[in-house]
Design an enzyme around this catalytic site. Structure first.
Site, PDB file in Angstrom:
ATOM      1  N   GLU A 137       0.818  -1.210   0.000  1.00 53.30           N
ATOM      2  CA  GLU A 137       0.000   0.000   0.000  1.00 53.30           C
ATOM      3  C   GLU A 137       0.853   1.262   0.000  1.00 53.30           C
ATOM      4  OE1 GLU A 137      -2.306   1.387   3.226  1.00 53.30           O
ATOM      5  OE2 GLU A 137      -3.589   2.534   1.881  1.00 53.30           O
ATOM      6  N   THR A 190      -5.045  10.389  -1.961  1.00 50.89           N
ATOM      7  CA  THR A 190      -4.702  10.377  -0.532  1.00 50.89           C
ATOM      8  C   THR A 190      -3.544  11.327  -0.241  1.00 50.89           C
ATOM      9  OG1 THR A 190      -5.442   8.094  -0.375  1.00 50.89           O
ATOM     10  CG2 THR A 190      -3.987   8.853   1.367  1.00 50.89           C
TER      11      THR A 190
END
Ligand code: HSE
Length: 316
Positions: A137, A190
């Site tokens: 991630e 993000t």
């Protein structure tokens, strides 16, 4: 214990997640039943890990192993096990949009590590896969936080005491706790949503946030819906990030007036979520929030779900 059977092919599903849960920035998250990403792996005579197919990404992901979180996580696992030469083909089926606030890159990373671990006879436990999924991630958003990866891997509600030490705990899930999640069709990276946060916060805000996080965890453990409701407030990220989500406060008012226990941004957004007591309330809340976005001609998708306690699992 008999050894795990050697499988020819494994197909796994890793669920979407709601990170932060309002007051737990980077340290609290839960999984929902759907959507989620799927990864298929099979043995190959050609040495090394290869990605043979990606669907649902609108052609955005390169087919290199290093170009997506599932490949990076799986490769990191194989490196750790000294099995880099093992011939493995991987297919990635993206079932949720990028930059949605639903933990899309985390779900792929979890699915990649979990699928490969299964295929090679399950040398590691689910929990031991956490660092590899984290590496996967982090390759997408450059930050290292387990609030999506943890619940997508393990299921349930996951609290992270330390992201550096990966010291995590699964909380018990209140029987009648439901989530109403609505994804408005815009993309928020993000990285960008992290950059707009202030580097320093006033001590009053820190105190309030700590109180709410403790309250939320107590409420969850004691199945005290009143305490949960009083605690779902975010005074750190939400005031800054709400600007990126059209009609955020209108959506929040709609959720609360329809009986939500609390409402905030899912992860870095743009998805928003409400926690609710019971399915019926959750459905009403999701409809009311969806209508706010539809009224301004913003397409959106609703996901009403109990807290998913299974996490990533084999589907065939
Ligand atoms: N905790 C992270 C954030 C989740 O809010 O930036 C994003 O995936």
């Amino acid at each position: 214990m008999s050894p795990a059977p050697i499988l020819k092919e494994v197909k796994v599903f890793a669920p979407a997640t709601v990170a932060n849960v309002a007051c737990g920035y980077d340290v609290l998250g839960f999984a929902i039943d759907s959507p989620g990403d799927e990864v298929v792996v099979r043995h190959s005579d050609k040495p090394g890990l290869r990605i043979t197919k990606i669907t649902g990404d609108d052609g955005k992901l390169p087919k290199t192993v290093e170009g997506n979180t599932a490949g990076v996580a799986a490769l990191d696992l194989l490196r750790h096990l000294g099995m880099m030469d093992r011939g493995i083909e991987m297919e990635i089926h993206k079932k949720m949009p990028f930059g949605s606030g639903l933990g899309s890159s985390a779900a792929s990373a979890v699915a990649g590590a979990y699928a490969v671990n299964k295929l090679i006879g399950e040398p590691l436990s689910k929990k031991q896969l956490l660092p590899f999924a984290m590496t996967g991630e982090a390759s997408a958003d450059g930050a290292y936080h387990a609030d999506n990866v943890g619940p997508s891997l393990l299921g349930g509600i996951v609290f992270i005491r330390s992201n550096q030490e990966l010291d995590i705990a699964q909380l018990p899930v209140p029987e009648n706790l439901w989530a109403a999640v609505v994804h408005p069709d815009i993309e928020i990276l993000t990285k960008v949503a992290r950059e707009i946060l202030p580097k320093h916060i006033p001590i009053e805000n820190a105190t309030q946030q700590i109180g709410n996080l403790g309250g939320l965890i107590c409420g969850i453990i004691q199945e005290d819906y009143g305490m949960i409701s009083r605690s779902i407030h975010d005074v750190i990220a939400e005031p800054h990030r709400q600007k990126l989500i059209p009609e955020f406060y209108k959506a929040k008012r709609a959720a609360l007036s329809n009986g939500a226990l609390g409402f905030s941004i899912s992860g870095a957004g743009p998805s928003v979520f409400a926690l609710c007591e019971g399915e019926e309330v959750a459905k009403n809340v999701a409809n009311a929030v969806s209508k706010v976005f539809t009224d301004i001609k913003l397409e959106n998708q609703m996901h009403v779900s109990k807290i998913n306690q299974k996490g990533v699992h084999v589907i065939s």
